[in-house]
Scaffold this motif. Structure first.
Motif, PDB file in Angstrom:
ATOM      1  N   ILE A   1       0.837  -1.203   0.000  1.00 18.31           N
ATOM      2  CA  ILE A   1       0.000   0.000   0.000  1.00 18.31           C
ATOM      3  C   ILE A   1       0.872   1.253   0.000  1.00 18.31           C
ATOM      4  CG2 ILE A   1      -1.745   1.295   1.279  1.00 18.31           C
ATOM      5  CD1 ILE A   1      -2.798  -1.355   2.344  1.00 18.31           C
ATOM      6  N   MET A   2       1.934   1.256   0.807  1.00 16.08           N
ATOM      7  CA  MET A   2       2.819   2.424   0.869  1.00 16.08           C
ATOM      8  C   MET A   2       3.458   2.685  -0.494  1.00 16.08           C
ATOM      9  SD  MET A   2       2.587   3.623   3.890  1.00 16.08           S
ATOM     10  CE  MET A   2       3.887   4.828   3.938  1.00 16.08           C
ATOM     11  N   GLU A   3       3.837   1.612  -1.183  1.00 14.32           N
ATOM     12  CA  GLU A   3       4.461   1.797  -2.491  1.00 14.32           C
ATOM     13  C   GLU A   3       3.461   2.324  -3.507  1.00 14.32           C
ATOM     14  OE1 GLU A   3       6.663  -1.884  -2.999  1.00 14.32           O
ATOM     15  OE2 GLU A   3       8.418  -0.852  -2.162  1.00 14.32           O
ATOM     16  N   ARG A   4       2.232   1.846  -3.342  1.00 18.14           N
ATOM     17  CA  ARG A   4       1.160   2.350  -4.191  1.00 18.14           C
ATOM     18  C   ARG A   4       1.018   3.859  -3.979  1.00 18.14           C
ATOM     19  NH1 ARG A   4      -3.310  -1.664  -2.990  1.00 18.14           N
ATOM     20  NH2 ARG A   4      -4.399  -0.185  -1.676  1.00 18.14           N
ATOM     21  N   LEU A   5       1.033   4.278  -2.714  1.00 13.07           N
ATOM     22  CA  LEU A   5       0.872   5.701  -2.414  1.00 13.07           C
ATOM     23  C   LEU A   5       2.004   6.527  -3.019  1.00 13.07           C
ATOM     24  CD1 LEU A   5      -0.155   5.586   1.364  1.00 13.07           C
ATOM     25  CD2 LEU A   5      -1.582   6.298  -0.544  1.00 13.07           C
ATOM     26  N   CYS A   6       3.230   6.023  -2.882  1.00 11.83           N
ATOM     27  CA  CYS A   6       4.372   6.799  -3.353  1.00 11.83           C
ATOM     28  C   CYS A   6       4.473   6.813  -4.871  1.00 11.83           C
ATOM     29  CB  CYS A   6       5.669   6.264  -2.750  1.00 11.83           C
ATOM     30  SG  CYS A   6       5.815   6.636  -1.004  1.00 11.83           S
ATOM     31  N   SER A   7       3.785   5.882  -5.518  1.00 12.11           N
ATOM     32  CA  SER A   7       3.890   5.871  -6.977  1.00 12.11           C
ATOM     33  C   SER A   7       2.665   6.506  -7.619  1.00 12.11           C
ATOM     34  CB  SER A   7       4.064   4.444  -7.477  1.00 12.11           C
ATOM     35  OG  SER A   7       2.892   3.717  -7.214  1.00 12.11           O
ATOM     36  N   GLY A   8       1.797   7.083  -6.815  1.00 14.14           N
ATOM     37  CA  GLY A   8       0.655   7.789  -7.380  1.00 14.14           C
ATOM     38  C   GLY A   8      -0.537   6.895  -7.656  1.00 14.14           C
ATOM     39  N   ALA A   9      -0.510   5.645  -7.184  1.00 19.08           N
ATOM     40  CA  ALA A   9      -1.624   4.742  -7.433  1.00 19.08           C
ATOM     41  C   ALA A   9      -2.472   4.540  -6.180  1.00 19.08           C
ATOM     42  CB  ALA A   9      -1.099   3.403  -7.954  1.00 19.08           C
ATOM     43  N   GLY A  10      -2.312   5.451  -5.230  1.00 19.42           N
ATOM     44  CA  GLY A  10      -3.053   5.323  -3.987  1.00 19.42           C
ATOM     45  C   GLY A  10      -4.562   5.417  -4.203  1.00 19.42           C
ATOM     46  N   LYS A  11      -5.311   4.790  -3.297  1.00 21.16           N
ATOM     47  CA  LYS A  11      -6.770   4.786  -3.437  1.00 21.16           C
ATOM     48  C   LYS A  11      -7.402   5.310  -2.166  1.00 21.16           C
ATOM     49  CE  LYS A  11      -6.601   0.404  -4.775  1.00 21.16           C
ATOM     50  NZ  LYS A  11      -6.715  -0.903  -5.333  1.00 21.16           N
ATOM     51  N   GLN A  12      -8.597   5.818  -2.284  1.00 21.30           N
ATOM     52  CA  GLN A  12      -9.346   6.198  -1.090  1.00 21.30           C
ATOM     53  C   GLN A  12      -9.473   4.962  -0.211  1.00 21.30           C
ATOM     54  OE1 GLN A  12     -10.251   9.064  -0.023  1.00 21.30           O
ATOM     55  NE2 GLN A  12      -9.633  10.187  -1.865  1.00 21.30           N
ATOM     56  N   GLY A  13      -9.304   5.145   1.064  1.00 16.80           N
ATOM     57  CA  GLY A  13      -9.434   4.011   1.978  1.00 16.80           C
ATOM     58  C   GLY A  13      -8.094   3.368   2.314  1.00 16.80           C
TER      59      GLY A  13
END
Lengths: 803, 354
Positions: free
Chosen positions: A676-688
């Motif tokens: 999830i953290m990597e998703r956030l840092c790569s711009g693929a973060g999601k609500q929730g």
């Protein structure tokens, strides 16, 4: 076809190679095992030795070990694959270890790795060049945080490495390999009038002290000066490295910071007159000629006042109180006479001769000393348990597996004050009734291990250790055990497993080591710093120690101060000091006077304290209220340019990679959090995502067996708590600190003067440049290495993030 | 010397763990990595219970019961923790409980079992237990779009197993017999036939069977016109890859996932290991993807003093159970084979034929 789920032993024909002495592989392995021992507990040293010899572990070699020792195939493959130092593929002739500790991370370690790989033409998923000359590796922390980013090539540590300078570094290293160093000794017939003191610890070495050391020796020999160069324990003033001090026999002393090789001769000339007039004239002319010819040494030498308690350094020292680091900068680490002269071993002698175990334990309890390894359990209480437990034999262990990236206190203590540690262990052994002990030192600290081994040998010779300590009939045998790259071994049950020669996996407590520890015997495990505080406590009394600090946290604590701070280094301060005092007074504020954002305490087990809370007192109990734990004492200061999401991801990546894999929640949970953290840092973060992180974090804290898992979510939880807006910004697609590579874009403003420096520096030729016209960065080719921004003289390279 | 578990108090025996006391009281605490006599492994952490006094969660399998202890084993909080733990385990689980053919079969036929019976040369008449189910529904196959063959894993390698013809052959439905009655399908039922997940609901089946008796025979589809003969059926059945789990009924992970309502989809799009089936042992199959890294088999090989044995390799998320040096599984599991298969809490270690 290679089968899945198999350790990738690289097939080679190494067994047929015969070395220069005509030995085959099996003969060499045989010699190694015979030299170390055939018991199963020697598996790690044997693997170290084999890897040292062949530079990797081949299947052939390991199978042979199993044939000729008590080590089973299951044990050897399990251990070879557990520790990160061991490799089953051939490595290059030289190893480049890029430090990815916290301080190095915030100063761009990843860009350094990329640059080395680019220079050496190594693919992203490989680590060795085609000619097997260099292997590029990451290392958790070299403990040279103030000189970040740091790189170690074989035994040489380099500090302040820049991505654009990596190829120079390789050239410098290869040149140094062939250089012959003149180590001619000082003329011993003359009375010594002064000492040139310098610390040769790992962190000062990274600052370049070795070159300076050799230059001093060389110049003193050339000038025939009655001066000795002395290796002393570290002062902790890393930000002035390389730092030297000239001390005259009459006590006058002069300090020089950031000394260059070229300045050495002039420093010596300033203090010591040449013995004869012709020599003086020659020296001056030589110096003048040298300057004229080479145009170097024009920069004035930075000279500091005789009394360091003034000016810039005064703040660094004023708030400090040296107990564990007593006499820092004065003692030769391995000169036992000097240590004894300064009250060394008087505490241990007093204890063994005069105090009963109970009296000693009562004393330590009343001093209020709590374990300095992080958990903060009362040291005296722990001793009482071990002392009270019946056992045929009792062991004492020193935990020197300081694994937190961004922490180097224990390394400094081990390297600079080895005798103090040994004295502390004698005292503790007396209290609990142990006669055999182990000092476990992480493999990244080879100098520390070497110095402790030398110190043990010296002490045994002087009957300060061994079968008959101080002729008192008491006995204490100490051994050094070197780790092999596993953070989790800092946990005491894992540490014990590692010493026994097993995979360093924690086990459930109770039984505590005090009840059933090493080989099932009652065992005391204390941290390096805890032991080194003991001689002072015994000499000065529990009351004096308890007078420092406050509430339930007494005495002093060492911290490794690093990050975006002006004056970093090793500091020892009374408990209860505020974050603000450390950052603003001792640390001298933030580099380039940027805005102070937060301080990271306790490495991957700790968390962040934001600038608004900088009046919080640093002690065991107050810190907990902020969601942070003391940990072992790494303090990394962050400024406005640091992305908190990236920092949290960095720490989680570390703990995730270091999880032993035993408990479900830590093994899988940290991986899912990291995704999830990597998703956030790569711009693929999601609500929730933030809520998912919080939920997983809670489960991992509750459902993990050991401290690693229980504290692994702390960096994420505290950054969410104090910087939730940054997480939300990442979900929305922007990185407020402009750090996360996938969320930023470099561009050149109209301030561009058209100098082409950026284009010359760009490693991937992603900049279109016509001289005297505004340059342009082609975004799709840009790797965000930041070189252009660093070299631009007009500050025309900017970063954009989000919409 | 008393302990209170879930508000009931009993007196303690010497040296008992919480799990043992609870078992004595008839309280079932779920556990996967625990096996009597193997010491404390405590890796799965599913047996966590709450020590009310300290507020801590402790593994019941290795925590000594202490006098005065108050323990909760089944509150919402604990059930939640367990569910999420199980979901984490499922998130790295690679391998199906049921074969894809079974899970898409509209009639829910246990196709892999039928195929395995066929391999042994059996027919429906020989297997009394499933006779009724198969004969009732097998006729459906004639008219079905055969999602089973579409999802058959063999199809990704060469060609899907001819499941329909095998089932028809097994059920003894003679396609050349003009008297065999096969009904047309009602529209809403036909729709479900095309679904990968839809099965006939009980009501649908009733309609189907009722109409089947009234309508009489319809034209068989062209490609099903000719049925298998024995010489064709058995070799075809041997092409089946045996995708369904061999320990469907003895899998603790499956049982607990049901009990705690843990869902594999709780973590979507995450990294999973690769599917791997180790076929090197005469009688044991080892599937890494189903392993929960509990270490029971390793402890058993140590106990049995198997010369090679098994070991944990790697660490963290990449931890796996392997044979030292990657040797053959048949070397690693010798004396310990039977006990390991029987004690493995999931389908990771299973008998090849069973």
């Amino acid at each position: 076809m290679p089968r899945p789920w198999r350790i990738a032993f690289e097939d080679t024909d190494i067994k047929t190679i015969v070395n220069s002495q005509g030995l085959t592989l099996t003969e060499e392995v045989g010699a190694i095992v015979a030299g170390i021992g055939t018991e199963s507990r020697y598996v790690v040293p044997i693997l170290h030795a084999i890897q040292g010899k062949f530079n990797y572990l081949s299947e052939e070699a390991l199978r042979h070990v199993c044939k000729i020792s008590a080590i089973t195939p299951a044990a050897i493959t399990g251990i070879a694959s557990f520790y990160s130092e061991f490799r089953t593929k051939p490595a290059g002739k030289h190893s480049i270890k890029v430090c990815t500790g916290t301080a190095c991370h915030v100063r761009g370690a990843q860009n350094i790795i990329d640059a080395f790989k680019r220079d050496l033409n190594i693919a992203a998923d490989e680590d060795t060049d085609d000619d097997y000359l260099f292997t590029v590796d990451e290392v958790a922390c070299l403990g040279c945080c103030m000189l970040a980013p740091a790189v170690q090539i074989d035994d040489i540590i380099y500090g302040f490495v820049e991505p654009s300078k990596t190829s120079e570094l390789i050239t410098d290293f290869l040149r140094a390999q062939t250089a012959i160093v003149d180590r001619s000794a000082v003329d011993t017939g003359v009375a010594i009038v002064a000492e040139v003191r310098m610390c040769l610890c790992s962190s000062c070495s990274a600052g370049g002290i070795l070159k300076i050391y050799r230059e001093f020796e060389k110049q003193i020999a050339i000038m025939k000066l009655p001066v000795v160069v002395k290796n002393v324990g570290c002062t902790g003033v890393s930000y002035q490295a390389p730092l030297i001090e000239i001390v005259m026999t009459d006590g006058l002393s002069f300090r020089y910071g950031k000394v260059t090789e070229n300045a050495v001769a002039s420093i010596l000339n300033r203090h010591f007159r040449q013995s004869t007039l012709p020599a003086r004239v020659k020296a001056n002319i030589d110096g003048l000629l040298g300057r004229l010819l080479t145009d170097i040494d024009r920069a004035p030498i930075t000279r500091y006042e005789i009394d360091v308690r003034q000016g810039a350094d005064a703040d660094f020292f004023n708030k400090q109180h040296h107990i564990a680091t007593e006499h820092c900068g004065q003692l030769d680490p391995l000169d036992v006479d000097e240590y004894i002269e300064r009250d060394g071993f008087t505490a241990a002698k007093k204890v063994t001769a005069e105090l009963s175990a109970t009296e000693l334990i009562d004393d330590v309890i009343s001093s209020g000393l709590r374990g300095r390894g992080g958990a903060g359990f009362s040291t005296g209480e722990k001793w009482r348990y071990v002392q009270a437990t019946q056992g045929d034999k009792k062991y004492i262990i020193c935990n020197g597996d300081e694994g937190d990236p961004g922490a180097f206190m224990d390394r400094m203590l081990l390297e600079s004050f080895p005798f103090r540690l040994l004295e502390g262990m004698i005292i503790a052994a007396h209290a609990v009734g142990a006669d055999h002990g182990f000092i476990y030192i992480r493999s990244e600290y080879p100098l520390a291990a070497l110095r402790i081994k030398q110190a043990i040998a010296i002490c045994e010779e002087r009957k300060l250790l061994g079968g008959n300590i101080f002729d008192s009939g008491k006995r204490l045998m100490l051994e050094v055990i070197e780790g092999a790259g596993a953070f989790v071994c800092g946990e005491e049950t894992a540490l014990i497993a590692a010493i026994e020669g097993k995979r360093g996996v924690p086990s459930f407590r109770p039984p505590y080591p005090a009840q059933e520890g090493l080989w099932g015997m009652p065992t005391l495990v204390n941290n390096v710093e805890t032991y080194t505080l003991l001689p002072w406590i015994v000499r000065h009394g529990a009351t004096d120690f308890a007078a420092m600090g406050m509430d339930q946290s007494r005495g002093t604590k060492t911290f490794a101060l690093a990050g975006k701070i002006k004056h970093g280094g090793l500091i020892e301060v009374p408990m209860g000091i505020t974050v603000r005092e450390i950052v603003e007074q001792i640390g001298g504020g933030i580099i380039d006077d940027k805005k102070f954002k937060a301080v990271l305490i306790g490495g991957p087990s700790g968390g962040c304290i934001p600038a608004e809370l900088s009046d919080v007192r640093i002690d065991y109990d107050q810190l907990v209220s902020t969601g942070v734990i003391m940990g072992s004492g790494g303090l990394v200061v962050l400024d406005e340019d640091d992305c908190m999401v990236d920092i949290a991801r960095y720490f989680l990546k570390f703990t995730q990679a270091e999880s032993c894999g035993k408990c479900t929640y830590c093994r899988i949970g940290t991986k899912r959090m990291l995704e999830i953290m990597e998703r956030l840092c790569s711009g693929a973060g999601k609500q929730g995502d933030i809520e998912k992180l919080e939920n997983l974090a809670k489960m991992i804290q509750v459902g993990s067996l050991c401290g690693l898992g229980k504290t692994a979510p702390n960096p994420v939880l505290t950054t969410i708590r104090y910087f939730r807006d940054e997480y939300e910004a990442h979900i929305a697609g922007s990185c407020p600190a402009k750090k996360c590579k996938e969320l930023i874009r470099y561009y050149i403003t109209t301030d561009c003067i058209g100098c082409t420096k950026c284009a010359q520096g760009c490693p991937v030729d992603a900049i279109t440049s016509i001289p005297y016209e505004r340059h342009e960065i082609r975004d799709e080719e840009c790797t965000r290495c930041d070189t252009c921004r660093q070299v631009c003289p007009a500050e025309a390279v900017k970063i954009n993030s989000g919409n | 010397m008393d302990i209170t578990i879930n508000n009931r108090t009993v007196s303690l025996l010497a040296d008992e763990t919480i799990l043992q006391v609870a078992a004595r009281m008839g309280i079932d605490i779920p556990n996967m990595c625990y096996k009597e006599g193997l010491g404390h492994i405590n890796s799965c952490m599913i047996c966590m219970v709450k020590n009310v006094a300290s507020g801590e969660f402790v593994p019941a399998c290795s925590t000594k019961a202490v006098s005065g202890m108050v323990v909760e084993t089944d509150t919402d909080e604990i059930r939640n923790m367990r569910r999420e733990g199980l979901e984490l385990l499922l998130s790295e689980h690679v391998g199906d409980c049921e074969a894809p053919c079974t899970s898409v079969c509209p009639a829910g036929l246990n196709i892999p079992q039928i195929i395995r019976d066929l391999q042994k040369g059996l027919l429906v008449g020989d297997v009394a237990a499933i006779k009724e189910q198969v004969t009732s529904y097998a006729a459906l196959c004639i008219n079905c779009d055969a999602p089973c063959e579409r999802v058959c894993r063999r199809g990704r390698i060469d060609q899907a197993v001819s499941i329909r013809l095998l089932v028809l052959y097994f059920a003894g439905i003679d396609l050349s017999d003009t008297g065999a009655a096969v009904p047309p399908l009602p529209a809403h039922v036909r729709r479900k036939f095309n679904s990968h997940f839809g099965k006939l609901l009980p009501g649908d089946k009733d309609i189907f069977l009722r109409e089947a008796s009234q309508v009489g025979r319809i034209e068989a589809k062209e490609n099903t016109a000719k049925g298998f003969v024995a010489e064709e059926a058995v070799p075809e059945s041997l092409r089946c890859l045996h995708c369904d789990c061999r320990k469907l009924e003895q899998c603790k992970l499956r049982d607990y996932a049901d009990e705690y309502d843990a869902k594999q989809v709780a973590f979507k799009g995450v990294e999973r290991g690769q599917f791997a089936k180790c076929d090197e042992h005469d009688s044991v199959i080892f599937e890494q993807g189903k392993c929960i890294k509990c270490g029971i088999c390793i402890a058993i090989t140590e106990k049995c003093s198997d010369a090679v044995g098994l070991e944990f390799s790697g660490r963290g998320y990449d931890l796996f159970v392997g044979v030292p040096f990657g040797d053959m599984l048949s070397d690693g599991l010798k004396m310990a084979a039977a006990e390991s298969v029987q004690s493995c809490p999931t389908g990771a270690l299973a008998w090849k034929n069973g």
